[in-house]
Design an enzyme around this catalytic site. Structure first.
Site, short mmCIF file in Angstrom:
data_model
loop_
_atom_site.label_atom_id
_atom_site.label_comp_id
_atom_site.label_asym_id
_atom_site.label_seq_id
_atom_site.Cartn_x
_atom_site.Cartn_y
_atom_site.Cartn_z
N MET A 228 -40.20 -70.97 -22.34
CA MET A 228 -40.34 -69.95 -21.30
C MET A 228 -39.36 -68.80 -21.51
O MET A 228 -39.69 -67.63 -21.25
CB MET A 228 -40.15 -70.57 -19.92
CG MET A 228 -41.30 -71.45 -19.47
SD MET A 228 -41.20 -71.93 -17.72
CE MET A 228 -39.80 -73.06 -17.76
N HIS A 229 -38.17 -69.10 -22.01
CA HIS A 229 -37.20 -68.04 -22.29
C HIS A 229 -37.69 -67.10 -23.39
O HIS A 229 -37.43 -65.90 -23.35
CB HIS A 229 -35.85 -68.65 -22.68
CG HIS A 229 -35.02 -69.03 -21.50
ND1 HIS A 229 -33.72 -69.44 -21.60
CD2 HIS A 229 -35.32 -69.05 -20.16
CE1 HIS A 229 -33.24 -69.72 -20.39
NE2 HIS A 229 -34.20 -69.49 -19.51
N GLU A 230 -38.38 -67.66 -24.37
CA GLU A 230 -38.94 -66.81 -25.42
C GLU A 230 -39.94 -65.81 -24.83
O GLU A 230 -40.09 -64.70 -25.34
CB GLU A 230 -39.63 -67.67 -26.49
CG GLU A 230 -38.67 -68.41 -27.40
CD GLU A 230 -37.77 -67.48 -28.18
OE1 GLU A 230 -38.28 -66.45 -28.69
OE2 GLU A 230 -36.56 -67.75 -28.26
#
Length: 248
Positions: A228-230
């Site tokens: 999700m951070h990507e």
């Protein structure tokens, strides 16, 4: 350099880990993270210890990521799982009590939830404010917050990123004890004494069993959070929000 984490043996079997990085208000500086790893390693080497009380100083329990750290992640120069200190309370063999006598902000609040027990201050602020900056939660928050606080409230906290006083969380039915901040340490000490009456081997064996499901699920949650951070962390708006928020 000022000692930012102190280890104190309070009485037989009970030790206190006090976070006192006053220059940063207990945010995740390199000094604080490194000191926490060192102190929990020291605890592991002492077979006489039975219980750990984890606490902060004055109005601050732990206040999460620094601006520099968040910018590094935003610029793809780091990932949160490289900060391998935050599971120290979970990985500690003996029970850990988070005595959150001060504010718990973002990853700092999540860090406290890795303890086996938590005691909150009625007047203090607690928040999982990741989404305030526009990026999705990390540090295992998507697992730990709903698990420890309840799915409905946990999901609300993660989505809204709003501040909650301890008193409000108590009214919302969290399973942790919430007392006036001046009483947090005395409540923690009373619990620690109850635990320290038990054989260490029994405490270690029971904790290992009771936390097995967390240790099993956590790597999956962290992998999903990194994915999700990507997607979310590198948005230009996130960098702008970090700069604006820390500039206040």
């Amino acid at each position: 350099m000022e000692q930012v984490v102190k280890l104190t043996e309070l009485e037989a079997g009970i030790v206190q880990v006090t976070m006192e990085d006053k220059d940063s208000r207990n945010t995740f500086t390199k000094e604080l993270m490194s000191a926490l790893i060192t102190v929990f390693a020291e605890i592991r080497r002492h077979p006489g210890y039975k219980v750990v009380i984890l606490t902060g100083y004055e109005n601050y329990f732990c206040c999460g990521g620094t601006k520099e750290e968040l910018i590094r992640i935003h610029q793809s120069d780091a990932k949160f799982n490289e900060l391998n200190f935050f599971t120290c309370p979970l990985e500690c063999e003996i029970p850990v009590i988070s005595a959150m006598q001060g504010h718990g902000i973002g990853g700092g609040f999540v860090f406290g939830l890795y303890a086996d027990f938590a005691i909150l201050g009625r007047e203090n602020v607690y928040t999982t404010n990741f989404m305030k900056y526009g990026f999705t939660p990390g540090l295992g928050a998507t697992l730990m917050v709903p698990l420890k606080l309840g799915e409905v409230l946990g999901n609300e906290m993660l989505h809204s990123a709003k501040n909650y006083r301890g008193e409000e969380l108590k009214e919302r039915g969290i399973p942790f004890k919430v007392v006036p901040k001046a009483q947090v340490m005395s409540e923690a000490m009373a619990l620690a004494r109850e635990l320290a009456e038990k054989p260490r081997l029994s405490l270690v064996t029971l904790k290992k069993h009771l936390t097995a499901h967390i240790r099993e699920k956590l790597p999956i949650a962290i992998e999903q959070e990194l994915h999700m951070h990507e997607i979310t962390f590198h948005q230009p708006e996130v960098g702008e929000r970090i700069e604006t928020s820390f500039g206040k």
